[in-house]
Design a protein around this motif. Structure first.
Motif, short mmCIF file in Angstrom:
data_model
loop_
_atom_site.label_atom_id
_atom_site.label_comp_id
_atom_site.label_asym_id
_atom_site.label_seq_id
_atom_site.Cartn_x
_atom_site.Cartn_y
_atom_site.Cartn_z
N HIS A 11 0.98 -0.79 -0.16
CA HIS A 11 -0.18 -0.03 -0.39
C HIS A 11 0.80 1.18 0.41
O HIS A 11 0.28 1.89 -0.44
CB HIS A 11 -1.20 -0.21 1.43
CG HIS A 11 -2.06 1.58 1.44
ND1 HIS A 11 -3.02 1.51 -0.19
CD2 HIS A 11 -1.76 1.86 2.67
CE1 HIS A 11 -3.36 2.70 0.66
NE2 HIS A 11 -3.39 3.37 1.91
N GLN A 12 2.64 1.01 0.89
CA GLN A 12 2.73 1.75 0.40
C GLN A 12 3.40 2.62 -1.05
O GLN A 12 3.56 3.71 -1.03
CB GLN A 12 3.91 1.88 1.98
CG GLN A 12 5.02 3.23 1.82
CD GLN A 12 6.43 3.06 2.50
OE1 GLN A 12 6.19 2.05 3.26
NE2 GLN A 12 7.13 3.72 2.89
N GLU A 50 3.71 5.79 -3.32
CA GLU A 50 4.30 6.82 -3.69
C GLU A 50 3.87 7.17 -5.27
O GLU A 50 4.26 7.89 -5.61
CB GLU A 50 5.19 5.80 -3.55
CG GLU A 50 6.37 5.83 -1.80
CD GLU A 50 6.58 5.32 -1.50
OE1 GLU A 50 7.34 4.28 -2.12
OE2 GLU A 50 7.96 5.17 -0.16
N MET A 51 3.49 5.80 -6.13
CA MET A 51 2.86 6.22 -7.58
C MET A 51 2.27 6.43 -7.78
O MET A 51 2.28 7.16 -8.33
CB MET A 51 2.95 4.71 -7.60
CG MET A 51 4.19 3.23 -7.42
SD MET A 51 3.84 1.54 -8.15
CE MET A 51 3.37 1.85 -10.12
N GLN A 52 1.24 6.72 -6.78
CA GLN A 52 0.26 7.23 -6.94
C GLN A 52 0.54 8.89 -7.00
O GLN A 52 0.10 9.91 -7.70
CB GLN A 52 -0.90 7.17 -6.02
CG GLN A 52 -1.90 6.49 -6.60
CD GLN A 52 -2.79 5.87 -5.10
OE1 GLN A 52 -2.98 6.74 -4.13
NE2 GLN A 52 -3.52 4.73 -5.44
N VAL A 90 2.00 14.52 -9.40
CA VAL A 90 3.00 14.89 -9.69
C VAL A 90 3.41 15.30 -11.09
O VAL A 90 3.36 16.28 -11.61
CB VAL A 90 4.62 14.75 -8.66
CG1 VAL A 90 6.04 15.72 -9.77
CG2 VAL A 90 4.12 14.62 -7.73
N ILE A 91 3.68 14.22 -12.10
CA ILE A 91 3.58 14.17 -13.23
C ILE A 91 2.23 15.11 -13.97
O ILE A 91 2.47 15.64 -15.12
CB ILE A 91 3.82 12.58 -13.80
CG1 ILE A 91 5.38 11.64 -13.11
CG2 ILE A 91 3.51 13.00 -15.49
CD1 ILE A 91 5.78 10.70 -13.61
N ALA A 92 0.99 14.56 -13.27
CA ALA A 92 -0.05 15.18 -13.92
C ALA A 92 0.17 16.75 -14.42
O ALA A 92 -0.25 17.49 -14.92
CB ALA A 92 -1.45 14.92 -13.33
#
Length: 275
Positions: free
Chosen positions: A48-49, A53-55, A60-62
């Protein structure tokens, strides 16, 4: 002093109770979860962590893409060759780009909150008012031509295209400078008036030989309507004039400015006559 000692004692008692409660919870946890269950729980927490982090990276990219798109849109809007302006229902300027500001003859920052219709000469202001009312009434794209009073400079003729915003509170207007076109139309209109009074047939042609316009004498002489002639080429009425000869003739006209050519024309009824 006694009150301070009593408070201290109460604090120690509260801490002792908290520690006992924690030990009790830990004991209950040890009874409820096996070592395997604990490992599974730790694994789920770690996964979940990583997901979080991926989300976060995707967000940030979006955000970076959104800021880049916004920056690109702003650049395209500000430096577009056409004027863009947003007006309130009261004709007040809410936003505009540099080209619109140039047409109005002032710096962009000095134009915000000014009434746009006050920059339109009185002669065409009623045309604008009708156009603006139609935009909000029909909720469809509308167009009109008006003349702007450019802060004491030469008036500018513009084509306006307007459509209301999604919230139906404002109107987005595109402004295209058509001054050169209007001047050409006025010059052609004056020339046509003179040539329409002559008995000689006169044609206006593009450099490829396609007719642009004809005078009344040409219509009468050739027997075609004006609409028919405007779909025709100079070769269509020259039975003895090779189609590939016109480009050379045009080059000669450009070089000499004035050229006399003998040929034959054919009327709609098939009558051939020398010209």
């Amino acid at each position: 002093m006694k009150k301070q000692k009593k408070d201290l004692t109460d604090a120690k008692i509260l801490r002792q109770k908290a520690e006992e409660q924690l030990k009790k919870q830990q004991a209950e946890t040890n009874l409820s979860f096996s070592e395997t269950d604990m490992l599974k729980l730790i694994h789920e927490l770690e996964v979940h962590q990583i997901e979080l982090e991926m989300q976060n990276e995707e967000l940030v990219i979006a955000k970076e893409k959104e800021e880049l798109a916004k920056e690109k849109y702003t650049e395209l809007y500000d430096f577009a060759p056409s004027g863009y302006i947003t007006l309130s229902k009261e004709h007040e300027i809410k936003e505009l780009n540099f080209e619109a500001a140039r047409m109005l003859g002032k710096e962009r920052s000095h134009l915000i909150k000014n009434r746009f219709d006050l920059f339109i000469i009185e002669k065409t202001r009623s045309v604008f008012n009708l156009f603006f009312d139609d935009v909000f009434t029909s909720k469809e794209k509308q167009t009109c031509e008006v003349t702007l009073s450019n802060d004491g400079n030469v008036p500018i003729h513009v084509l306006l295209t307007g459509i209301i915003t999604e919230n139906i509170e404002k109107c987005n207007v595109t402004m295209v400078d058509i001054t050169n076109r209007k001047q050409a139309e006025e010059e052609l209109s004056g020339t046509k008036f003179v040539l329409d009074t002559t008995t000689d047939a006169v044609y206006w042609m593009q450099q490829d030989g396609q007719f642009i316009d004809v005078n009344d004498a040409a219509i009468k002489k050739l027997g075609y309507t004006r609409d028919e002639l405007l779909t025709m080429h100079v070769n269509d009425m020259n039975p003895d004039y090779p189609a590939d000869k016109w480009p050379a003739t045009w080059e000669l006209i450009k070089k000499e400015k004035s050229v006399s050519i003998e040929a034959h024309h054919k009327t709609k009824d098939g009558v051939v006559f020398p010209v």
